[in-house]
Scaffold this motif. Structure first.
Motif, PDB file in Angstrom:
ATOM      1  N   ARG A 182      -6.907   5.205  -5.597  1.00  0.00           N
ATOM      2  CA  ARG A 182      -8.242   5.149  -4.978  1.00  0.00           C
ATOM      3  C   ARG A 182      -8.434   6.454  -4.240  1.00  0.00           C
ATOM      4  N   ASN A 220      -6.018  10.504   0.258  1.00  0.00           N
ATOM      5  CA  ASN A 220      -6.915  11.021   1.300  1.00  0.00           C
ATOM      6  C   ASN A 220      -6.770  12.527   1.423  1.00  0.00           C
ATOM      7  N   HIS A 240     -10.436   8.900  -1.605  1.00  0.00           N
ATOM      8  CA  HIS A 240     -11.293   8.837  -0.420  1.00  0.00           C
ATOM      9  C   HIS A 240     -11.768  10.241  -0.043  1.00  0.00           C
ATOM     10  N   GLN A 279      -9.140   1.595   5.282  1.00  0.00           N
ATOM     11  CA  GLN A 279      -7.865   1.440   4.560  1.00  0.00           C
ATOM     12  C   GLN A 279      -6.788   0.726   5.381  1.00  0.00           C
ATOM     13  N   TYR A 294       0.028   5.295   0.755  1.00  0.00           N
ATOM     14  CA  TYR A 294      -1.076   6.099   1.297  1.00  0.00           C
ATOM     15  C   TYR A 294      -0.637   7.565   1.390  1.00  0.00           C
ATOM     16  N   ASN A 310      -9.465   9.482   8.236  1.00  0.00           N
ATOM     17  CA  ASN A 310      -9.531   8.180   7.574  1.00  0.00           C
ATOM     18  C   ASN A 310      -8.505   7.167   8.099  1.00  0.00           C
ATOM     19  N   GLY A 311      -7.735   6.598   7.203  1.00  0.00           N
ATOM     20  CA  GLY A 311      -6.820   5.510   7.561  1.00  0.00           C
ATOM     21  C   GLY A 311      -5.703   5.904   8.496  1.00  0.00           C
ATOM     22  N   SER A 353      -2.225  -0.879  -3.564  1.00  0.00           N
ATOM     23  CA  SER A 353      -3.347  -0.021  -3.189  1.00  0.00           C
ATOM     24  C   SER A 353      -2.793   1.382  -2.984  1.00  0.00           C
ATOM     25  N   ASP A 398      -3.711   4.891  -2.082  1.00  0.00           N
ATOM     26  CA  ASP A 398      -4.851   5.541  -1.428  1.00  0.00           C
ATOM     27  C   ASP A 398      -4.617   7.041  -1.241  1.00  0.00           C
ATOM     28  N   GLN A 414       0.832  -1.198   0.000  1.00  0.00           N
ATOM     29  CA  GLN A 414       0.000   0.000   0.000  1.00  0.00           C
ATOM     30  C   GLN A 414       0.869   1.252   0.000  1.00  0.00           C
TER      31      GLN A 414
END
Ligand SMILES: [Zn+2]
Lengths: 647, 75
Positions: free
Chosen positions: A351, A326, A353, A365, A293, A358-359, A322, A324, A291
């Motif tokens: 992705r 945010n 969000h 996530q 992020y 969040n994560g 992934s 991500d 991932q």
């Protein structure tokens, strides 16, 4: 007198104490910030204090943590928080408007002011020439009610920035450099103040990145000067009139001095599982990742997302990653969309969000078990991502983007193309549609709190009686933690806005008959006995408030963990220590202890006498409360103390 | 004060650990994680993050945890 910026801020807000490091000082608080996880309790405390209206210059409640709404509890909390902000005269930032720290910076932060927040990354707004500090919920409730914040006068740690960041290196690498040098306890008892020619190359949001993770060093706060850069930032937010210059006097001194040459910094990364576990990215390059992020208050700037987008633009992320994204504020998301950056990210395979924590805080996530997750977030202690056996690396957006492209931890300098230069939007979006302003007092008076089925008012707590004759309901050993007093697990946490309900879980891990036994004598009260380090562990105000609700009046221990001791005092539980530790052995569960002339005893000195009924035993105990804290204790805790002052 | 031990968990057919309901940690409800006031999650200190708890174990932590001035857990 020649002063640095931190000293100027403290001096301007000092209401008690002397500015000698280690001494307790009281500070006037101008602004507050609460997030939804801590905010519901703060609002219930304001209600219990009978507060008519916030006494700060600006107080804002943000909804950024619990925004998944997997059942009705989150939205019930949101509606309650909105009604409370309307009743008490606070700003309300609606779910989806963004993370508290960057949104506060954009819309409300003012140079020269103090900010207290019930979130440990409140220090981020130190980037604006503010004294911004994280604190417990009750501290923030007190500040909203107009009371000072008490803290030990910190040492001022001056960090001179020289040089200029090279390509592929950004603000996150600067704070990693400090964490590499000093680890996660290096800032305890200190305010970190940045100065020097290197500041010129860091924009306001870059400074936010650095100030935010001052929390990871354990610092009381981080302070940047309010200079031309901050003026430009406020101008871009249509708030130029809020700017005042705040810089250190010529020749100002610091308690500690250090220099960081920005030109010498290379891309850095914090390995699992501590923000202080920092190494150059090149040292661990090639490790596969699961991932990547990007987001959080530790990299909230337009630049952080735009540079990520430019790095992956026209390319595809590695198979199976992934990626991500945010966004941190709705304003910024709007600009990232209109400037085409979101399209670049999505085309590359990202992705997207909603704007929020969040994560970062483990709300969605969560990474797969044991798989490497690269994150631009501030904290990677085990479990913070929401996965029990996580493997989280903290890094800059440049490193996160480079690694998303290759599928491995990658030093962005090795990508083989030029570093994209990102331009900030000339006229960034300013939109307060989702930031409700305080309601005028006349209207606010008519507002009723909207309480869902799981939100209950804090019952009135009585004052400390002069005579106590109460049983010891529990005797415990050493190192009893707040988790054992009241665990923050999945069964318990949903009741945190409902004191009578959450209290049912008190001490259930130590003795599951405690609740029933305490409730039988709730009015008369009871005591508990503990060993060393009583109340250690994570921050949990309920670990003091819930036993108090059940009638706990006296906690007698060999010694207390500092924050829990403070929480006991704040909520009106008398914390006492044995004068002779061996006398711990004299007390047994079921003994009835007597304290006579308690008010006089407390006022007269630090030593008190406890009699054990029917055993002809006398035990000498000590308290270590200040005069101010004795006053609070006699009233039955902070809530009752403030309630009386509102009259 | 008894010492905490972790019972070996035998994986079931699907690869998931077999669950004994009587041994689920009361603090974390078997998740192995707890959350602090700000919602930061951390390994459960009662079961050491295993999610299970053998009856007869003392729930007392083996050692003090590392925390800073603001009670940020550093573990
Ligand atoms: Zn557990």
């Amino acid at each position: 007198m020649v002063l640095n910026v931190s000293q100027k801020l403290i001096k301007e807000h000092l209401v008690s104490g002397e500015m000698i490091s280690g001494n307790e000082i009281g500070l006037k608080i101008d602004q507050t910030l609460t997030q939804d996880a801590t905010g519901t309790m703060v609002m219930l405390e304001l209600e219990a204090m009978n507060l008519e209206r916030a006494k700060t210059e600006a107080s804002a409640q943000y909804v950024d943590h619990n925004i998944i709404q997997e059942d009705s509890k989150n939205p019930d909390d949101h509606l309650f928080l909105q009604s409370a902000t309307r009743k008490f005269g606070l700003y309300f930032s609606r779910p989806g408007n963004g993370v508290s720290h960057p949104v506060h910076m954009q819309r409300l932060a003012k140079p020269g002011k103090t900010l207290l927040g019930s979130d440990s990354h409140t220090c981020a707004n130190g980037c604006m020439g503010m004294l911004a500090m994280g604190a417990g919920g009750i501290d923030v409730a007190m500040a909203i009610a107009g009371e000072p914040f008490y803290v030990k006068m910190p040492k001022i740690w001056g960090i001179k920035l020289t040089g200029k960041l090279r390509d592929w290196v950004s603000a996150k690498d600067v704070i990693f450099e400090l964490l590499r040098r000093h680890d996660v306890k290096g800032g305890i008892g200190k305010i970190i103040e940045y100065y020097g020619p290197g500041l010129k190359g860091l924009n306001a949001m870059d400074r936010h990145v650095i100030a935010n993770m001052g929390a990871e060093l354990g610092a009381t706060g981080t302070v940047f000067p309010s200079d031309e850069e901050i003026k430009q930032f406020l101008k871009s937010q249509n708030r130029e009139e809020d700017w005042v210059e705040l810089v250190a006097d010529e020749g100002a001194d610091y308690d500690l001095l250090e220099e960081i040459n920005l030109s010498e910094i290379e891309p850095l990364i914090a390995k699992p599982s501590s923000p202080g576990n920092v190494v150059p990215v090149r040292e661990i390059a090639g490790e596969p990742i699961y991932q990547s992020y990007v987001g959080s208050s530790a990299n909230p700037g337009y630049r952080d997302f735009a540079v990520t987008a430019e790095i992956v633009k026209g390319r595809k992320i590695a198979d199976g990653i992934s990626f991500d994204i945010n966004p941190t504020s709705r304003q910024m998301l709007t600009d990232l969309v209109s400037d085409g950056h979101i399209a670049s990210l999505l085309s590359a395979g990202a992705r997207l969000h909603q704007a929020g924590c969040n994560g970062c805080i483990g709300m969605g996530q969560a990474p797969a078990t044991g798989r490497n997750s690269l994150r631009t977030t501030p904290r990677n202690f085990p479990g913070r991502s929401g996965t029990r056996e996580d493997s989280v690396f903290l890094c800059s957006p440049e490193t996160a983007a480079a690694s998303a492209l290759t599928g491995k931890i990658t030093d962005p300098r090795t990508l083989g193309f030029d570093y994209p230069k990102v331009k900030e939007p000339e006229h960034p979006t300013v939109d307060d549609t989702m930031l409700d302003e305080p309601v005028p007092l006349e209207k606010a008076r008519e507002i009723k709190l909207v309480k869902g089925p799981n939100i209950a008012s804090i019952p009135k707590m009585d004052s400390l009686p002069d005579e106590l004759e109460i049983p010891v309901l529990l005797k415990m050993g050493d190192n009893i933690s707040t988790d054992e007093i009241l665990a923050g697990g999945a069964r318990v946490l949903p009741y945190r806005s409902n004191l009578p309900e959450i209290s049912k879980f008190t001490f259930e891990i130590v003795d599951d008959s405690y609740y029933e036994r305490a409730m039988k004598i709730q009015k008369e009260g009871h005591a508990i006995v503990g060993g060393y380090n009583y109340g250690q562990g994570s921050s949990r105000e309920h670990a003091a408030l819930a036993p108090r609700f059940l009638g706990l009046r006296v906690a007698l221990a060999k010694d207390f963990a500092r924050i829990h001791w403070q929480n006991l005092v704040n909520f009106g539980v008398l914390p006492l220590t044995f004068k002779h530790e061996a006398e711990y052995e004299l007390l047994e569960q079921g003994d009835v202890i007597q304290l006579s002339n308690l008010i006089t005893q407390l006022k007269q000195g630090k030593e008190l006498t406890v009699t054990v009924k029917g055993k002809a035993k006398e035990i000498k105990v000590n308290h270590s409360m200040s005069e101010r804290q004795i006053e609070i204790m006699l009233k039955g805790g902070l809530i009752s103390w403030v309630r009386e002052r509102q009259k | 004060m008894g010492k905490r031990t972790t019972e070996m968990i035998v994986p079931g057919k699907g690869g998931y650990p077999m669950v004994n309901r009587n041994q689920i940690c009361k603090a974390c409800d078997g998740t192995g994680l707890l959350a602090d006031d700000e919602s930061w999650q951390y390994s459960c200190t009662v079961c050491n993050g295993d999610g299970t708890f053998t009856s007869g174990d003392s729930p007392e932590p083996a050692k003090p945890f590392s925390v800073d001035e603001n009670n940020r857990t550093l573990e």
